[in-house]
Design an enzyme around this catalytic site. Structure first.
Site, PDB file in Angstrom:
ATOM      1  N   CYS A   1       0.805  -0.866   0.151  1.00 17.06           N
ATOM      2  CA  CYS A   1       0.052  -0.092  -0.323  1.00 17.06           C
ATOM      3  C   CYS A   1       0.695   1.256   0.347  1.00 17.06           C
ATOM      4  O   CYS A   1       1.816   1.695   1.009  1.00 17.06           O
ATOM      5  CB  CYS A   1      -1.116   0.253   1.249  1.00 17.06           C
ATOM      6  SG  CYS A   1      -1.992   1.368   1.530  1.00 17.06           S
TER       7      CYS A   1
ATOM      8  N   ASN B   1     -12.502   9.716  -2.858  1.00 18.19           N
ATOM      9  CA  ASN B   1     -13.282   8.879  -3.785  1.00 18.19           C
ATOM     10  C   ASN B   1     -13.615   7.324  -3.438  1.00 18.19           C
ATOM     11  O   ASN B   1     -13.057   6.749  -2.125  1.00 18.19           O
ATOM     12  CB  ASN B   1     -12.536   8.570  -4.830  1.00 18.19           C
ATOM     13  CG  ASN B   1     -12.304   9.961  -5.595  1.00 18.19           C
ATOM     14  OD1 ASN B   1     -13.439  10.452  -5.581  1.00 18.19           O
ATOM     15  ND2 ASN B   1     -11.127  10.255  -6.424  1.00 18.19           N
TER      16      ASN B   1
ATOM     17  N   GLY C   1     -14.237   6.345  -8.706  1.00 20.47           N
ATOM     18  CA  GLY C   1     -12.543   6.506  -8.926  1.00 20.47           C
ATOM     19  C   GLY C   1     -11.833   6.356  -7.811  1.00 20.47           C
ATOM     20  O   GLY C   1     -10.302   6.899  -8.117  1.00 20.47           O
TER      21      GLY C   1
ATOM     22  N   HIS D   1      -5.989   2.994   0.003  1.00 17.79           N
ATOM     23  CA  HIS D   1      -6.156   3.388   1.645  1.00 17.79           C
ATOM     24  C   HIS D   1      -6.813   4.659   1.708  1.00 17.79           C
ATOM     25  O   HIS D   1      -6.381   5.616   1.500  1.00 17.79           O
ATOM     26  CB  HIS D   1      -4.604   3.645   1.999  1.00 17.79           C
ATOM     27  CG  HIS D   1      -4.197   4.063   3.323  1.00 17.79           C
ATOM     28  ND1 HIS D   1      -3.029   3.273   4.090  1.00 17.79           N
ATOM     29  CD2 HIS D   1      -4.620   5.148   4.018  1.00 17.79           C
ATOM     30  CE1 HIS D   1      -3.157   4.055   5.219  1.00 17.79           C
ATOM     31  NE2 HIS D   1      -3.908   5.354   5.094  1.00 17.79           N
TER      32      HIS D   1
ATOM     33  N   HIS E   1      -8.130   8.359   2.614  1.00 20.73           N
ATOM     34  CA  HIS E   1      -7.995   9.356   1.699  1.00 20.73           C
ATOM     35  C   HIS E   1      -9.215  10.450   1.468  1.00 20.73           C
ATOM     36  O   HIS E   1      -9.739   9.870   0.619  1.00 20.73           O
ATOM     37  CB  HIS E   1      -6.634   9.231   1.464  1.00 20.73           C
ATOM     38  CG  HIS E   1      -7.027   8.699  -0.124  1.00 20.73           C
ATOM     39  ND1 HIS E   1      -6.628   7.792  -0.768  1.00 20.73           N
ATOM     40  CD2 HIS E   1      -7.477   9.752  -1.367  1.00 20.73           C
ATOM     41  CE1 HIS E   1      -7.389   7.761  -2.287  1.00 20.73           C
ATOM     42  NE2 HIS E   1      -7.689   9.206  -3.143  1.00 20.73           N
TER      43      HIS E   1
HETATM   44  P1  AMP Z   1      -7.614   8.386  -5.137  1.00 26.61           P
HETATM   45  O1  AMP Z   1      -7.790   8.671  -6.749  1.00 26.61           O
HETATM   46  O2  AMP Z   1      -8.901   8.901  -4.456  1.00 26.61           O
HETATM   47  O3  AMP Z   1      -7.800   6.842  -5.207  1.00 26.61           O
HETATM   48  O4  AMP Z   1      -6.498   9.156  -5.331  1.00 26.61           O
HETATM   49  C1  AMP Z   1      -5.858   8.780  -5.233  1.00 26.61           C
HETATM   50  C2  AMP Z   1      -4.223  10.425  -4.889  1.00 26.61           C
HETATM   51  O5  AMP Z   1      -3.973   9.729  -4.347  1.00 26.61           O
HETATM   52  C3  AMP Z   1      -4.274  10.838  -6.208  1.00 26.61           C
HETATM   53  O6  AMP Z   1      -4.422  12.740  -6.106  1.00 26.61           O
HETATM   54  C4  AMP Z   1      -2.972  10.711  -6.697  1.00 26.61           C
HETATM   55  O7  AMP Z   1      -1.927  12.305  -7.122  1.00 26.61           O
HETATM   56  C5  AMP Z   1      -2.311  10.188  -4.724  1.00 26.61           C
HETATM   57  N1  AMP Z   1      -1.046   9.730  -4.799  1.00 26.61           N
HETATM   58  C6  AMP Z   1      -0.298   8.852  -5.557  1.00 26.61           C
HETATM   59  N2  AMP Z   1       0.301   8.026  -4.819  1.00 26.61           N
HETATM   60  C7  AMP Z   1       1.091   9.337  -3.826  1.00 26.61           C
HETATM   61  C8  AMP Z   1       2.248   9.795  -3.602  1.00 26.61           C
HETATM   62  N3  AMP Z   1       2.949   8.700  -3.875  1.00 26.61           N
HETATM   63  N4  AMP Z   1       2.377  10.598  -2.831  1.00 26.61           N
HETATM   64  C9  AMP Z   1       1.298  11.582  -2.990  1.00 26.61           C
HETATM   65  N5  AMP Z   1       0.518  11.318  -3.130  1.00 26.61           N
HETATM   66  C10 AMP Z   1       0.550  10.459  -4.011  1.00 26.61           C
END
Ligand code: AMP
Length: 111
Positions: free
Chosen positions: A4, A85, A91, A96, A98
């Site tokens: 993750c 999301n 989406g 994890h 957020h």
């Molecule tokens: P979601 O589509 O709602 O799952 O959003 C995932 C979010 O995580 C997006 O804003 C990505 O740009 C962000 N994301 C993925 N990997 C990382 C990372 N290593 N560091 C910071 N943000 C990340």
């Protein structure tokens, strides 16, 4: 969970510019910002998404929702948009939980 990406940020195995941290939460900028300011607020404990919550998470969720606007304010956002999301149909790409904080500009209406 070792596979993750956000658990790996929590553990320090992956880098992130932390803008907030306490014993339960971490916040850092999205790696692919969709607004002038785009922060992510996560629980340190791995929870997949809103569908995975149980009554035992009520305290954590209250803490997250009360802390989220403090993080926005501390990062110079008088107004902001929060999105979480849920599931691939919603989406979600990182499984994890957020909460996105989007701001730093006047956002278009959602409807
Ligand atoms: P979601 O589509 O709602 O799952 O959003 C995932 C979010 O995580 C997006 O804003 C990505 O740009 C962000 N994301 C993925 N990997 C990382 C990372 N290593 N560091 C910071 N943000 C990340």
């Amino acid at each position: 969970m070792s596979d993750c990406v956000f658990c790996n940020i929590v553990s320090g195995q992956l880098p992130a510019q932390k803008v907030y941290e306490d014993d339960q939460l971490l916040a850092f900028p999205s790696i692919d910002p969709k607004a002038e300011t785009h922060l992510l607020v996560i629980p340190k404990r791995h929870i997949e998404n809103l569908n995975s919550l149980t009554a035992e998470d009520a305290g954590l969720m209250a803490h997250l929702l009360l802390t989220l606007p403090e993080i926005a304010t501390a990062n110079g956002l008088p107004g902001f948009r929060t999105i979480t999301n849920t599931g691939k149909e919603g989406g979600q790409e990182v499984f994890h939980m957020h909460f996105h904080i989007l701001g730093g500009q006047t956002l278009p209406g959602f409807n």
